[in-house]
Design an enzyme around this catalytic site. Structure first.
Site, short mmCIF file in Angstrom:
data_model
loop_
_atom_site.label_atom_id
_atom_site.label_comp_id
_atom_site.label_asym_id
_atom_site.label_seq_id
_atom_site.Cartn_x
_atom_site.Cartn_y
_atom_site.Cartn_z
N ARG A 33 0.87 -1.18 0.00
CA ARG A 33 0.00 0.00 0.00
C ARG A 33 0.90 1.22 0.00
NH1 ARG A 33 -3.75 3.13 -1.30
NH2 ARG A 33 -5.63 3.41 -0.02
N ASP A 36 1.30 3.96 2.80
CA ASP A 36 1.97 3.58 4.05
C ASP A 36 3.47 3.37 3.89
OD1 ASP A 36 -0.77 1.36 4.94
OD2 ASP A 36 -0.50 3.51 5.33
N THR A 37 3.91 2.91 2.72
CA THR A 37 5.26 2.35 2.62
C THR A 37 6.09 2.86 1.46
OG1 THR A 37 4.47 0.49 1.28
CG2 THR A 37 4.44 0.19 3.67
N ARG A 38 5.48 3.60 0.51
CA ARG A 38 6.16 3.88 -0.76
C ARG A 38 7.49 4.61 -0.59
NH1 ARG A 38 8.60 3.65 -4.47
NH2 ARG A 38 8.10 3.76 -6.67
N GLY A 66 -12.09 0.63 -5.42
CA GLY A 66 -13.13 0.41 -6.42
C GLY A 66 -12.59 0.20 -7.82
N GLU A 100 -4.78 -8.21 -5.62
CA GLU A 100 -3.43 -8.76 -5.75
C GLU A 100 -3.24 -9.94 -4.81
OE1 GLU A 100 -0.53 -5.78 -5.00
OE2 GLU A 100 -0.87 -4.70 -6.86
#
Length: 641
Positions: A33, A36-38, A66, A100
């Site tokens: 996500r 949060d982490t990029r 969506g 995913e």
């Protein structure tokens, strides 16, 4: 010169690496996500994996709740050997991430894909039971379900939610890594060590095992490591389809890519451009992502990405392999003409030997250095070893199969892809008679996969003149003097000299040291099959006849029509079948109004040339010992030279 990964593994490879086949493009797929982490753990983990020569897929773009899963992400998951799932606070709020996760676990169940969950500041229990932020996310998804008025969409959304819940429970039960109270550097090192161990041999280190390619590998390795830093170098590897260009380029890339600041291997460019509407744009995005640290903003404009790639190439020393370039549009979109950083190395594989030097990269006054390597087929000993490796999984034929193996080797004429395809096809054939039947069938009709590979070069010819010339040569002029061929075909309104040059550049034709036209026999077979398919079962409806038995029957029964452009007949080839002397009447040719080429060897024709229809234009060249006669007939009159 062919990939043999299915037969041998390098020392230390595991069962997971033995399952690797040509569908695997990545070692690891990263699911995360971005919010949060990029800009933290994901960037650091990705760089650590890349530094360890682990080929990793990282998508640059997040997606709103969506939205459906992008096709390229689905493809990347399916073509990865392992997936690392970074479960963070907002992971479950993204339907993309949940989709995913479902697909990754499906790959794990069905194809043993390695899955490593990372619990990044979340509790495995919260993931398993959907508590905390994971519970809140599922409540939001349920609210969306309840607001949906379309019954069909409501049902579909409900089914998806059940899959998501089940997937979260299952992934929490897998053995993973918990980031709680861990220092990031040591934590990431542990992940990289674990994935290295579980993968066995990453794709980047699994060097393809090539038969008898040491010579070419040495040439290209010397070129890559020559220490030049003043100008960029480009090397073109050219050859007919299936000759081993991709395998060779892949081998040297994996040997030397770590020696450059940045490197990228883009495989199957032409196929990807043809198979997808935005194929070229997707390739540009992949290349730009490989060579630039900057996060790509998503645009759908080829010209914009061309400029971005151009700027990135000018800034750093890089090693690129652009595999199977088919057109100038493809090459110019990937390299353009701004210039390359000194010391950069670019390998281009193509079926068109003239393509690279016609690109815009060679427009500036300071041009890159260019080297060309032409690949040729294997010798008989090499071919036999390759065939036996694929068929018998040994270097020599099985007892009793030496003679039929040598026949098949002769048919393949040193072509690695043909040897691989036919070798695998015969792997389970235990009867020598079946081999004999197979070989005879191939002489009449080429294997569809081999023909398709070879025909790509023919299909890429821009002009009908060149396509007609190719068919004429394949049917009648292989082994004939080039100058004589030009004289004959020029009189048939075929632009022969530029056409021969184009066919040579496309690796469909070559000129021997004695000035004779040479063509690989599989390429010749492909050309003749193109003519055969005009009318598979009625030879007289084809444009050209070269099979002596078919030509004789058509002439004997006077079935030839105006569709015939060329015909060859050598009565010596039919002596055993006919057992006697046969004479043919010139009336046999009466209805062939468009006949241009007539090759008659040891044929007796009764009658007069003046019986031919008015307006016929024909070149007749008849071989008798030590002489070649060329006749041109126009309006019923004949001349001889």
């Amino acid at each position: 010169m062919v990939l043999l990964s299915e037969l041998q593994l390098l020392p230390g490879s595991s069962s997971s690496s033995s399952n690797h086949d040509h569908n695997h493009r990545y070692d690891v797929f990263l699911s995360f996500r971005a919010v949060d982490t990029r800009n933290s753990v994901i960037d650091h983990l990705y760089n650590a994996l890349v530094d360890a020569n682990i080929i990793t897929f990282l998508d640059d773009e997040d997606i709103e709740t969506g939205e459906p899963l992008k096709p390229e992400l689905e493809c990347a998951i399916k073509s990865s050997r392992a997936s690392i799932i970074v479960l963070s606070k907002n992971y479950a709020s993204s339907t993309w991430c949940l989709e995913e996760l479902v697909l990754i676990l499906e790959q794990n169940r069905n194809f043993n894909q390695i899955v490593i969950p990372i619990f990044y500041h979340v509790s495995p229990t919260d993931v398993r039971k959907q508590h905390g932020s994971f519970g809140e996310a599922m409540v939001q998804h349920k609210q969306m379900l309840e607001t949906e008025t379309n019954a069909e969409k409501r049902s579909e959304w409900g089914q998806k939610m059940e899959l998501w819940k089940r997937a979260l429970t299952q992934v929490a039960d897998l053995k993973g890594k918990d980031a709680k109270n861990r220092k990031e550097v040591g934590f990431i090192e542990e992940i990289v060590t674990d994935i290295n161990r579980r993968l066995g041999v990453p794709l980047s280190n699994t060097l393809p095992l090539l038969i008898w390619m040491d010579h070419y590998i040495h040439i290209i390795s010397s070129w890559l490591t020559d220490g030049s830093s003043h100008v960029a170098d480009i090397l073109t590897v050219a050859g007919m389809g299936g000759i081993g260009k991709t395998s060779l380029a892949k081998h040297v890339f994996r040997l030397h890519s770590s020696k450059f600041h940045k490197s990228s291997f883009i495989e199957g460019i032409n196929a990807r451009c043809n198979e997808h509407i935005n194929g070229l744009l997707d390739i540009q995005k992949q290349l730009h992502g490989d060579i630039s640290k900057k996060v790509s903003f998503q645009v759908n404009d080829v010209s914009v990405y061309t400029s971005k790639i151009e700027n990135a190439l000018a800034r750093k020393r890089m090693f690129l392999v652009l595999d199977d370039i088919h057109s100038l549009d493809q090459l110019d979109a990937l390299l353009r003409n701004k210039g390359l950083h000194p010391g950069s190395k670019i390998i281009i594989t193509t079926k068109d030997a003239s393509l690279t030097e016609r690109s815009t990269l060679f427009d500036p006054q300071v041009q890159p250095k260019h080297t060309k390597v032409l690949l040729y087929g294997l010798c008989e000993a090499e071919s036999l070893e390759l065939l036996c490796t694929h068929t018998f999984k040994s270097k020599k034929p099985k007892e009793g199969y030496k003679e039929v193996s040598e026949k098949l080797v002769k048919y393949c004429d040193g072509h690695p892809f043909a040897l691989e395809v036919l070798g695998k096809s015969l792997r389970k054939c235990e009867d020598i008679d079946e081999w004999e039947y197979y070989i005879e069938a191939l002489k009449k009709e080429p294997h569809s996969r081999i023909k398709k590979t070879l025909q790509m070069s023919f299909d890429s010819l821009s002009f009908d003149n060149d396509k007609d010339l190719f068919k004429h040569i394949a049917c009648f002029f292989v082994g004939i003097d080039k100058d004589l061929t030009e004289t004959i075909l020029n009189s048939c309104d075929i632009k022969t000299r530029p056409g021969i040059r184009n066919l040579t550049n496309k690796c469909l034709l070559s000129i021997g040291p004695d000035n004779k036209l040479m063509m690989h026999q599989l390429v010749q077979g492909m050309g003749r099959d193109l003519v055969r398919q005009e009318s598979p079962y009625k030879p007289w409806k084809r444009s050209r006849l070269w099979c002596h038995e078919e030509s004789f029957k058509v002439l004997k029964h006077q079935k030839g029509k105006r569709n015939l452009l060329g015909l060859a007949l050598d009565m010596r080839m039919l002596e055993k079948k006919l057992r006697g002397s046969f004479k043919l009447k010139k009336d046999s040719l009466r209805k062939m109004d468009n006949l241009m080429l007539l090759q008659l060897n040891y044929v007796q024709l009764n009658g007069c040339f003046r019986t031919f229809p008015e307006g016929i234009t024909m070149v007749v060249y008849a071989w008798v010992p030590f002489k070649v006669y060329t006749f041109r007939l126009t309006n019923g009159e004949s001349g001889c030279s």
